[in-house]
Design an enzyme around this catalytic site. Structure first.
Site, short mmCIF file in Angstrom:
data_model
loop_
_atom_site.label_atom_id
_atom_site.label_comp_id
_atom_site.label_asym_id
_atom_site.label_seq_id
_atom_site.Cartn_x
_atom_site.Cartn_y
_atom_site.Cartn_z
N CYS A 81 -0.26 19.64 59.97
CA CYS A 81 0.71 20.13 60.96
C CYS A 81 0.23 21.33 61.76
CB CYS A 81 2.05 20.42 60.29
SG CYS A 81 2.10 21.84 59.19
N HIS A 119 6.18 24.21 57.05
CA HIS A 119 5.88 23.23 58.08
C HIS A 119 6.00 23.86 59.46
CE1 HIS A 119 5.48 19.56 60.28
NE2 HIS A 119 6.68 19.68 60.80
N ASP A 136 7.14 18.01 67.65
CA ASP A 136 6.46 18.10 66.36
C ASP A 136 5.56 16.88 66.18
OD1 ASP A 136 5.60 18.41 63.78
OD2 ASP A 136 7.57 18.25 62.86
#
Length: 284
Positions: A81, A119, A136
């Site tokens: 991520c 995250h 995202d």
């Protein structure tokens, strides 16, 4: 040359936007609007896989933009991520979007446990739009966003082949708690929870190192490889390979060993596996 009372200005590395767009296959007019944001997001999701080869090898990947370009754009690799969303943030800013980095607490699979906020995701200001969007491209799961969605509660969004919504949940604290949900197996499933408190690059440097090197982190001892295409989602967890088609059908099998893992990563996930890469977690 500067005077003694002057502080040299830091220079921001320049993004090779042409190379990035070639990597993701995106074409179009380079402007900052909602349609462009959604299409850039989708092209990134389809174009660059999710992988954690560095953490499995015992190191934290660099989040410096030149290193991200060398790896994800030019090197035929993927990332997790922090890498994906750091790269996308630079792309969006080059297009003229405003970007705020956020941190979320993953609740998918937590079974009631409280996880830390590890995250990374993005809040994107779109010129001419009444409110920001959530973007995202780094959530390695079948419930990840395929396109950016408006930050609006209690509204269902259809992003490509997936369905999402954002809801508010009560919590202790002065900021509203947002939860991203995905519609999976005939039910709305929580993915992660976040507030709109801005996070900065040094915050993610620390979080990245922790997630990559902490022996208790799943990313440091189990392969997590994901690839999304218009027709399917591929996931390799350890040696367990799952292919989920857009119609919901699923095929699963266990890979036999190192050589087959390398072959599948190369052929099915499109990852250029470096010579000598470690595909098993280091010994404790």
């Amino acid at each position: 040359m500067t005077r003694n009372d002057e502080t040299p200005q830091a220079t921001t590395p320049q993004l090779d936007l042409d190379a990035y767009l070639a990597r993701t296959g995106w074409t179009g007019e380079r402007r900052a609007d909602a349609a462009t944001l959604r299409s850039l997001h989708l092209a990134h999701m389809y174009g660059i896989p999710f992988e954690n080869l560095e953490p499995i090898g015992g190191s934290a990947p660099s989040l410096a933009l030149p290193d991200l370009e060398a790896k994800l754009v030019r090197g035929g690799r993927g990332g997790y991520c922090y890498e994906h969303n750091t790269l996308l943030a630079a792309v969006l800013e080059a297009f003229g979007f405003g970007v705020t980095r956020l941190a979320a607490r993953v609740v998918l699979g937590a079974k009631g446990a409280i996880r830390p906020r590890t995250h990374m995701l993005l809040l994107v200001d779109v010129p001419g739009e009444p409110g920001p969007y959530l973007a995202d491209v780094g959530f390695g799961a079948g419930g990840a966003l395929l396109e950016a969605v408006p930050l609006v509660a209690d509204t269902e969004f259809r992003d490509a082949t997936r369905r999402h919504r954002l809801v508010h949940e009560p919590h202790r604290g002065p900021l509203e708690l947002w939860v991203l949900q995905a519609y999976q197996d005939d039910a709305w499933t929580d993915q992660y929870a976040f507030t709109l408190e801005p996070y900065e690059a040094p915050d993610f440097d620390v979080i990245n190192w922790h997630i990559a090197t902490n022996p208790r982190s799943p990313f440091s001892h189990l392969l997590y490889i994901q690839r999304t295409t218009p027709d399917a989602h591929l996931a390799l967890n350890g040696r367990h390979l799952v292919e989920t088609r857009s119609d919901g059908s699923r095929k699963e099998r266990e890979l036999s060993g190192h050589d087959e893992v390398v072959r599948v990563l190369t052929a099915d996930f499109g990852i250029a596996v470096p010579d000598g890469v470690t595909l098993d977690a280091p010994s404790a």
